[in-house]
Motif scaffolding. Sequence first.
Motif, short mmCIF file in Angstrom:
data_model
loop_
_atom_site.label_atom_id
_atom_site.label_comp_id
_atom_site.label_asym_id
_atom_site.label_seq_id
_atom_site.Cartn_x
_atom_site.Cartn_y
_atom_site.Cartn_z
N ALA A 169 4.58 -6.87 11.63
CA ALA A 169 4.77 -5.55 11.43
C ALA A 169 5.66 -5.35 10.14
O ALA A 169 6.70 -5.81 9.93
N PRO A 170 5.16 -4.39 9.12
CA PRO A 170 3.78 -3.87 9.26
C PRO A 170 2.85 -5.30 9.11
O PRO A 170 2.88 -6.25 8.66
N SER A 171 1.42 -4.66 9.18
CA SER A 171 0.36 -5.72 9.20
C SER A 171 0.33 -6.13 7.54
O SER A 171 0.72 -5.48 6.69
N GLY A 172 -0.33 -7.22 7.49
CA GLY A 172 -1.00 -7.69 5.94
C GLY A 172 -1.67 -6.78 5.56
O GLY A 172 -1.73 -6.54 4.21
N THR A 173 -2.67 -6.04 5.88
CA THR A 173 -3.38 -5.25 5.69
C THR A 173 -2.58 -3.80 4.76
O THR A 173 -2.69 -3.58 3.87
N SER A 198 17.42 11.06 13.57
CA SER A 198 18.04 11.08 14.82
C SER A 198 17.87 9.88 15.37
O SER A 198 18.84 9.56 16.33
N ILE A 199 16.82 9.35 15.36
CA ILE A 199 16.58 8.13 16.15
C ILE A 199 16.30 6.93 14.72
O ILE A 199 15.33 7.16 14.04
N GLY A 204 9.80 5.44 9.77
CA GLY A 204 8.85 4.30 9.54
C GLY A 204 9.78 3.64 8.40
O GLY A 204 10.51 3.74 7.81
N ALA A 205 9.08 2.41 7.89
CA ALA A 205 9.46 1.64 6.95
C ALA A 205 9.39 2.11 5.51
O ALA A 205 8.26 2.77 5.32
N SER A 214 4.07 1.31 11.82
CA SER A 214 3.22 0.38 12.80
C SER A 214 3.10 0.76 14.31
O SER A 214 4.10 0.96 14.91
N VAL A 215 2.22 0.67 14.76
CA VAL A 215 1.75 0.97 16.13
C VAL A 215 1.23 -0.30 16.80
O VAL A 215 0.43 -1.00 16.38
#
Length: 273
Positions: A169-173, A198-199, A204-205, A214-215
């Motif tokens: 993660a993340p995917s290559g795509t 806050s979290i 995300g990246a 990424s999910v």
Amino acid sequence: METLERNEKTIKVAVAGAKGRMGQEVVKMLIQDPTLEFVVAVDSKLHGVDVGEAIGGRTLGVQFVQSVEEAFQKYQPDVLVDFTTPQTVFQHMELSLQYKVRPVIGTTGLSTEQMEDLTRRYTEAKLGGIIAPNFAIGAILCMKFAAMAAKYMPHVEIIELHHDRKLDAPSGTALKTAELIAKSRAELAQGHPQEEESIPGARGAEYHGFRIHSVRLPGMVAHQEVLFGATGQTLSIRHDSINRESFMPGVNMAIKAAMNMDTLVYGLENLLD
């Protein structure tokens, strides 16, 4: 039981990872194309077993061997199709160089340093090969359209969704899409300059000023949405692979293209007009 007939004038193909979900689709594609000859598969736990019987189909007359090197030594394939893991694919590509076998790689997760090293060595050897984060033609078009849009709508975020057994993660795509976007737009730090998470990781990246999310959930295959925002408007470019069969036309294209190439390329988009 029926045995697969052989044709001496075909492209001889070996498959690493043939027992996996992607590998099984590759096997089905190979035996349906009379211009391709499926000669051997690699799996140390299934050494000597007929591939067709191992994946629940008819006898193919093609066996698993213990290693990629054994496959190269005994069967002299023209092409290696590899859907294994980042931990093994680099070694397999080094062996492909040694035995002059053209690799078609669907495994993501190679480092930038490994990619640069392999590209240099394949170019020096004048040996063709393809590494593709995604073999679905629609996904490649999604990447191309996203790069086009980023020139005019530089505020962008990527959301990629995959099954929960995916390792990287993340995917290559998503990474390839991000690279193409970054080349099309001036670097721009998005969001409020004083925003706080806050979290940790909520935004995300970060990649060249924009975000990748990424999910990972069961029931998914491979999905990506690229979101663009501008004053008074938004644009969404999305691609969904509903099943793994969607990748096979691209794999087929890559196998045949690799035979006429003298360098290693990264991304199936390099094969499209």
